[in-house]
Write a protein that holds these residues in place. Structure first.
Motif, mmCIF file in Angstrom:
data_model
loop_
_atom_site.group_PDB
_atom_site.id
_atom_site.type_symbol
_atom_site.label_atom_id
_atom_site.label_comp_id
_atom_site.label_asym_id
_atom_site.label_seq_id
_atom_site.Cartn_x
_atom_site.Cartn_y
_atom_site.Cartn_z
ATOM 1 N N LYS A 104 0.831 -1.208 0.000
ATOM 2 C CA LYS A 104 0.000 0.000 0.000
ATOM 3 C C LYS A 104 0.860 1.251 0.000
ATOM 4 N N LYS A 105 1.900 1.261 0.802
ATOM 5 C CA LYS A 105 2.795 2.420 0.842
ATOM 6 C C LYS A 105 3.471 2.633 -0.505
ATOM 7 N N ALA A 106 3.832 1.548 -1.162
ATOM 8 C CA ALA A 106 4.445 1.661 -2.487
ATOM 9 C C ALA A 106 3.459 2.249 -3.489
ATOM 10 N N LEU A 107 2.216 1.814 -3.441
ATOM 11 C CA LEU A 107 1.201 2.352 -4.349
ATOM 12 C C LEU A 107 1.020 3.850 -4.142
ATOM 13 N N LEU A 108 0.867 4.258 -2.904
ATOM 14 C CA LEU A 108 0.630 5.673 -2.613
ATOM 15 C C LEU A 108 1.808 6.536 -3.041
ATOM 16 N N SER A 109 3.011 5.990 -2.983
ATOM 17 C CA SER A 109 4.199 6.764 -3.379
ATOM 18 C C SER A 109 4.230 7.021 -4.874
ATOM 19 N N ASN A 110 3.412 6.304 -5.640
ATOM 20 C CA ASN A 110 3.406 6.457 -7.094
ATOM 21 C C ASN A 110 2.337 7.411 -7.608
ATOM 22 N N GLN A 111 1.523 7.957 -6.713
ATOM 23 C CA GLN A 111 0.511 8.910 -7.181
ATOM 24 C C GLN A 111 1.185 10.238 -7.517
ATOM 25 N N LEU A 112 0.832 10.801 -8.645
ATOM 26 C CA LEU A 112 1.481 12.027 -9.112
ATOM 27 C C LEU A 112 0.867 13.255 -8.451
ATOM 28 N N ASP A 113 1.748 14.147 -7.960
ATOM 29 C CA ASP A 113 1.282 15.371 -7.310
ATOM 30 C C ASP A 113 2.204 16.533 -7.664
ATOM 31 N N GLU A 114 2.000 17.680 -7.007
ATOM 32 C CA GLU A 114 2.780 18.881 -7.331
ATOM 33 C C GLU A 114 4.277 18.660 -7.161
ATOM 34 N N GLU A 115 4.652 17.863 -6.186
ATOM 35 C CA GLU A 115 6.070 17.668 -5.910
ATOM 36 C C GLU A 115 6.796 16.977 -7.054
ATOM 37 N N GLU A 116 6.028 16.330 -7.920
ATOM 38 C CA GLU A 116 6.636 15.630 -9.037
ATOM 39 C C GLU A 116 6.433 16.381 -10.350
ATOM 40 N N GLY A 117 6.190 17.679 -10.258
ATOM 41 C CA GLY A 117 6.101 18.492 -11.462
ATOM 42 C C GLY A 117 4.734 18.573 -12.089
ATOM 43 N N TYR A 118 3.700 18.080 -11.375
ATOM 44 C CA TYR A 118 2.356 18.126 -11.928
ATOM 45 C C TYR A 118 1.514 19.098 -11.106
#
Length: 373
Positions: A134-148
Motif C-alpha cells: 500500500k505504501k508503495a502504491l501511494l508513493s506512485n501517485q502524481l502530485d505537485e512535488e513531481e512536477g504536476y
C-alpha cells in the motif's frame, strides 16, 4: 447438414440457433471449466502459462483474483495452485514494498494487480505484505512535488501510472484505486480526492471537466485514457475540434473507480457516464474501440462497474431493459473453448494469451454468477 432429396444428397444450410440465456447454474459450470484451465496452466514456480509476460506478478495476481472469486472460492487451504501462486507473488516484494521484477519495470501496475489478487484471499497472514505494498502504491501517485502542478498541468495530477515514468493514466489509476479499496483505504482521503480530479479531467463532459485538453467535445459522458489522449485515436467533435475518442474500457474503469473513491452515484460526473453507457451498451465488443481489441479487459471492467454501482438492470437509450449479468454471461459462455479457456484473436494488450484472457473472463463470470444466483 446433409439430407437426401430425390435420391441425391444435398447440403442444407441452417441458421444457427441463438445461444440459450445463461443462468447461475450454467455460469457456475463455465466458471469451473475456466478455473480448471487456469490451474492446469501453472508452472513449477507458481506462474501461469508460457507467454513472455508470465513471470510478471501482475499476471499471477489477475489469475489469483479470478480463482479466489470463483464459485469454489479457492484459497491456500484448499488449493495447492493458489498456495504456490501466493508464494510466488510474495517472493517478488521489493524493499520499497512494490511487488515487481526490476527487469520488467511497471512496478505500480504489477503491485496494484498483485494486491488485488492477494487481498481477495482475505488471509490475515498477508497483512504485512499488503501494508508495505500500500505504501508503495501511494508513493506512485502524481502530485505537485513531481512536477504536476494542479493549476498549470492538468494531465497527470492525481493519477497513477505504470511506475516507470511520470505519466499517469486512467487504466493504472483504476487498478491502483481498486487495490486501495480492497485494503480498506478511507474514502475521505486526499489521495482519493486527487484521483477523482484526474478521472473527471478524462471525461467528455464540459459541465464538470476543467481540462483544456478536453474542451470542445460532444459532452456525451465517456472517458479516455488521460486528458487529451485516447488509445483509439481522435474524433471530430461537433465543435469542429479533433479530440480523443471515448471508449468502453476507460468508461467502466472510471465508473468503478469513482464509486470506490467515494463519489455519489447522483454526481453529474457519474450521471453523464451512465448516459454514455446507455447509448453504447455492448457485451460483444469494446464500444468506441476497434471491434474486439481489449475485449476481455473490457468485460472485466464492465462487470465490476455494474457490481460496484449496485445495478442489476439498466434501461438503455432505446427503452429496452438489459440484465447485464445475463447478457454478458450468455455471450462469454458462447465464446468459451472446450478446454475452458478464452482467447482473443486480436493480439493487442496480450489478449491472445489464453491465461490472461481466461483470467479476465473468469473474474467477469464470477460477478455474473453473484448477480444472478
Amino acid at each position: 447438414m446433409f439430407r437426401t432429396l430425390c435420391g441425391v444428397m444435398v447440403l442444407v444450410v441452417c441458421a444457427p440457433l441463438p445461444a440459450a440465456e445463461a443462468d447461475a447454474k450454467a455460469i457456475a459450470v463455465a466458471a469451473t471449466k475456466a478455473s480448471g484451465f487456469l490451474q492446469s496452466q501453472q508452472n513449477a514456480d507458481g506462474t501461469f502459462g508460457k507467454s513472455p509476460a508470465a513471470p510478471m506478478p501482475g499476471i499471477v495476481g489477475i489469475t489469483l483474483k479470478a480463482l479466489a472469486s470463483s464459485p469454489e472460492k479457492w484459497r491456500e487451504a484448499n488449493s495447492p495452485v493458489v498456495k504456490k501462486a501466493v508464494a510466488y507473488i510474495v517472493s517478488k516484494q521489493m524493499p520499497s514494498g512494490a511487488i515487481a521484477i526490476p527487469q520488467f519495470g511497471l512496478e505500480n501496475y504489477n503491485t496494484a494487480v498483485a494486491v488485488i489478487g492477494l487481498a481477495a484471499l482475505e488471509n490475515p497472514a498477508l497483512k504485512d505484505v499488503l501494508e508495505k505494498a500500500k505504501k508503495a502504491l501511494l508513493s506512485n501517485q502524481l502530485d505537485e512535488e513531481e512536477g504536476y502542478n494542479k493549476d498549470e498541468h492538468t494531465r497527470g495530477f492525481g493519477s497513477f501510472g505504470y511506475g516507470n515514468s511520470k505519466r499517469g493514466d486512467l487504466s493504472n489509476s483504476a487498478y491502483s484505486i481498486e487495490a486501495l479499496n480492497a485494503l480498506g483505504f478511507p474514502k475521505d482521503s486526499k489521495e482519493y480526492k486527487n484521483a477523482i480530479l484526474f478521472i473527471k479531467r478524462s471525461q467528455d463532459n464540459e459541465e464538470t471537466n476543467d481540462a483544456k485538453e478536453m474542451k470542445g467535445g460532444n459532452n456525451e459522458g465517456g472517458f479516455v485514457y488521460l486528458p487529451g489522449d485516447s488509445e483509439f485515436g481522435e474524433i471530430k467533435a461537433r465543435s469542429g475540434k479533433s479530440l480523443p475518442k471515448p471508449y468502453g474500457n476507460m468508461t467502466y474503469q472510471a465508473v468503478k473507480s469513482l464509486i470506490y473513491a467515494g463519489m455519489s452515484k447522483d454526481d453529474p460526473v457519474l450521471q453523464a457516464a451512465f448516459r454514455w453507457i446507455k447509448n453504447n451498451y455492448s457485451v460483444t465488443e469494446n464500444p468506441g474501440g476497434k471491434g474486439t481489441q481489449g475485449y476481455f479487459y473490457y468485460v472485466n471492467a464492465f462487470s465490476k462497474a455494474f457490481t460496484v454501482a449496485g445495478i442489476k438492470e439498466i434501461e438503455l437509450a432505446d427503452g429496452r431493459k438489459a440484465n447485464w449479468a445475463k447478457d454478458l454471461a450468455t455471450q462469454l459462455i458462447s465464446m468459451q473453448k472446450e478446454d475452458g479457456s478464452f482467447v482473443n484473436p486480436d493480439k493487442r494488450w496480450m489478449e491472445d494469451d489464453p491465461v490472461l484472457a481466461t483470467a479476465y473472463a473468469l473474474d467477469a463470470l464470477n460477478l455474473c454468477f453473484a448477480a444472478l444466483k
